[in-house]
Design an enzyme around this catalytic site. Structure first.
Site, PDB file in Angstrom:
ATOM      1  N   TYR A   1     -20.882  60.231  -1.763  1.00  0.00           N
ATOM      2  CA  TYR A   1     -21.985  60.338  -2.729  1.00  0.00           C
ATOM      3  C   TYR A   1     -23.301  59.856  -2.097  1.00  0.00           C
ATOM      4  O   TYR A   1     -24.308  60.566  -2.102  1.00  0.00           O
ATOM      5  CB  TYR A   1     -21.671  59.516  -3.988  1.00  0.00           C
TER       6      TYR A   1
ATOM      7  N   GLY B   1     -15.620  49.627  -1.837  1.00  0.00           N
ATOM      8  CA  GLY B   1     -17.007  50.040  -1.571  1.00  0.00           C
ATOM      9  C   GLY B   1     -18.064  49.374  -2.426  1.00  0.00           C
ATOM     10  O   GLY B   1     -19.200  49.836  -2.439  1.00  0.00           O
TER      11      GLY B   1
HETATM   12  N1  UFG Z   1     -17.542  47.261 -12.879  1.00  0.00           N
HETATM   13  C1  UFG Z   1     -16.435  46.582 -13.356  1.00  0.00           C
HETATM   14  N2  UFG Z   1     -15.585  47.257 -14.171  1.00  0.00           N
HETATM   15  C2  UFG Z   1     -15.782  48.544 -14.545  1.00  0.00           C
HETATM   16  C3  UFG Z   1     -16.935  49.224 -14.085  1.00  0.00           C
HETATM   17  C4  UFG Z   1     -17.781  48.541 -13.240  1.00  0.00           C
HETATM   18  O1  UFG Z   1     -16.190  45.433 -13.014  1.00  0.00           O
HETATM   19  O2  UFG Z   1     -14.955  49.090 -15.299  1.00  0.00           O
HETATM   20  C5  UFG Z   1     -18.449  46.553 -11.976  1.00  0.00           C
HETATM   21  C6  UFG Z   1     -18.552  47.227 -10.628  1.00  0.00           C
HETATM   22  O3  UFG Z   1     -17.522  46.783  -9.777  1.00  0.00           O
HETATM   23  C7  UFG Z   1     -19.947  46.799 -10.187  1.00  0.00           C
HETATM   24  C8  UFG Z   1     -20.728  46.691 -11.491  1.00  0.00           C
HETATM   25  O4  UFG Z   1     -19.741  46.590 -12.518  1.00  0.00           O
HETATM   26  O5  UFG Z   1     -19.889  45.548  -9.603  1.00  0.00           O
HETATM   27  C9  UFG Z   1     -21.577  47.901 -11.769  1.00  0.00           C
HETATM   28  O6  UFG Z   1     -20.783  49.055 -11.619  1.00  0.00           O
HETATM   29  P1  UFG Z   1     -21.243  50.508 -12.064  1.00  0.00           P
HETATM   30  O7  UFG Z   1     -20.098  51.418 -11.802  1.00  0.00           O
HETATM   31  O8  UFG Z   1     -21.826  50.468 -13.421  1.00  0.00           O
HETATM   32  O9  UFG Z   1     -22.442  50.815 -11.077  1.00  0.00           O
HETATM   33  P2  UFG Z   1     -22.451  50.802  -9.479  1.00  0.00           P
HETATM   34  O10 UFG Z   1     -23.268  49.607  -9.081  1.00  0.00           O
HETATM   35  O11 UFG Z   1     -21.136  50.957  -8.872  1.00  0.00           O
HETATM   36  O12 UFG Z   1     -23.176  52.184  -9.239  1.00  0.00           O
HETATM   37  C10 UFG Z   1     -24.541  52.380  -9.335  1.00  0.00           C
HETATM   38  C11 UFG Z   1     -24.821  53.829  -9.675  1.00  0.00           C
HETATM   39  C12 UFG Z   1     -24.271  54.724  -8.590  1.00  0.00           C
HETATM   40  C13 UFG Z   1     -24.822  54.309  -7.277  1.00  0.00           C
HETATM   41  C14 UFG Z   1     -24.596  52.837  -7.032  1.00  0.00           C
HETATM   42  C15 UFG Z   1     -25.325  52.374  -5.810  1.00  0.00           C
HETATM   43  O13 UFG Z   1     -24.230  54.162 -10.890  1.00  0.00           O
HETATM   44  O14 UFG Z   1     -24.655  56.051  -8.867  1.00  0.00           O
HETATM   45  O15 UFG Z   1     -25.105  52.064  -8.105  1.00  0.00           O
HETATM   46  O16 UFG Z   1     -24.576  51.398  -5.189  1.00  0.00           O
HETATM   47  F1  UFG Z   1     -24.227  54.979  -6.280  1.00  0.00           F
END
Ligand code: UFG
Length: 328
Positions: free
Chosen positions: A141, A284
């Site tokens: 992505y 990741g």
């Molecule tokens: N998390 C949980 N449980 C869940 C979902 C998320 O503990 O069920 C945690 C994740 O591990 C992370 C945080 O909550 O630490 C935020 O997670 P999200 O999935 O909401 O968002 P991300 O930080 O993974 O992703 C965002 C954007 C992506 C982008 C990324 C860049 O949504 O599109 O930031 O790192 F790629």
């Protein structure tokens, strides 16, 4: 009034941008396949059903209309899925986006606003992250977004295509009207899932990892309200229309919250107890992602107006209750 083509405009961030564009005197024309978007999100605006990879359709639109700029939100966004099905991501986020560029160049449409992401930085070497931080995406992505940023630089060089790439941190919240908001299938984002754990008797949120190098052991992220993102898009558009040069901006509040802090905020805002269990790390996930958005503030005059996490959660909560009532 200036016409702006908003591809993927019926999705979460796109629909908020469409609403903001109209409010600020532009005419948004939405192109959306409705694979992940909703016609209801762009009620009152022109919606063309179609795909960004459809060169014939795009050249048709560009020839019939006077499109001043294209904003593209038609991307797949799930990191985990991109690892499992990389071709789906390279085909849509890269190959089809290049078809869109080909149609733009053919029809002399040379302004583009690109939805990029913090994922282009991978595991950051310093926090807060500024635009000069090394680009080292760690999943397909992030690599698709990184690639398109490079393609855009080449198109500027070759054809004078002017672009602004906006690297979002964690988009969250919903329009305060409660009419549009986040709706992904499957949902993977933290705030809607914490809210789901309150609304759905059968859903328990898993916290992905409690042994990170942060004060409470859970990951820190920079949550930015979707309407503040939308505002930055309109400011970026105005800059490009005013003969601005190509560039990139980070968009975040510059303040990080742990997963536990988000859960506590949801509890305060809703007055209800989220159902939570601890689980292993998700592959990741960097420990900390916090933006430096100084450049966007200085050069675009951008200032987030819903920076407070409580406000972000409150608007997301209003939307979740509304969509449940409407059965969305
Ligand atoms: N998390 C949980 N449980 C869940 C979902 C998320 O503990 O069920 C945690 C994740 O591990 C992370 C945080 O909550 O630490 C935020 O997670 P999200 O999935 O909401 O968002 P991300 O930080 O993974 O992703 C965002 C954007 C992506 C982008 C990324 C860049 O949504 O599109 O930031 O790192 F790629």
């Amino acid at each position: 009034m200036k016409e702006i083509l908003v591809t993927g405009g019926a999705g979460y961030i796109g629909s908020h941008v469409v609403k903001m564009l109209a409010k600020r005197g532009f005419v948004p024309i939405v192109l959306d396949s409705l694979e992940n978007g909703f016609a209801d999100f762009v009620k009152g605006h022109e919606l063309i059903m179609g795909d960004i990879g459809d060169y014939g359709l795009l050249t048709n639109i560009f020839r019939k209309r006077k499109i001043e700029c294209v904003m593209n939100f038609a991307s797949y966004i799930a990191v985990g899925e991109s690892v499992e099905f990389p071709l789906k991501y390279y085909l849509n986020n890269v190959a089809k986006t290049c078809e869109l560029f080909r149609a733009m160049i053919e029809c002399n449409v040379k302004r583009f606003i690109f939805s990029s992401t913090a994922a282009v930085y991978g595991y950051p070497t310093r926090v807060p992250i500024d635009e000069e931080s090394p680009l080292a995406p760690i999943n397909p992505y992030g690599r698709t977004k990184f690639m398109i940023e490079q393609v855009l630089r080449d198109l500027d060089e070759a054809y004078g295509m002017k672009f602004i790439a906006l690297r979002y941190f964690n988009a969250a919240g919903a329009d305060p009207s409660g009419e549009i908001g986040e709706s992904h299938t499957p949902e993977t984002h933290l705030i809607p899932l914490v809210l789901r754990s309150i609304l759905d008797d059968n859903y328990v949120l898993t916290v992905f990892g409690t042994d990170y190098n942060t004060p409470d052991g859970t990951c820190i992220r920079d949550y930015i309200h979707v309407n503040d993102l939308a505002d930055a898009h309109v400011l970026a558009l105005e800059k490009l229309l005013g003969k601005g040069e190509s560039t990139v901006y980070n968009l975040g509040n510059g303040r990080g919250f742990t997963v536990m802090e988000v859960i506590q905020t949801v509890k305060r805002v809703t007055g209800k107890e989220p159902k939570v269990t601890n689980g292993p790390r998700r592959a990741g996930d960097p420990d900390v992602l916090v933006a430096s958005s100084t450049k966007a503030m200085k050069e675009l005059g951008w200032k987030p107006s819903m920076a407070d996490l409580e406000t972000i959660v409150e608007t997301a909560w209003r939307w979740e209750k509304q969509r449940k009532r409407k059965g969305w």
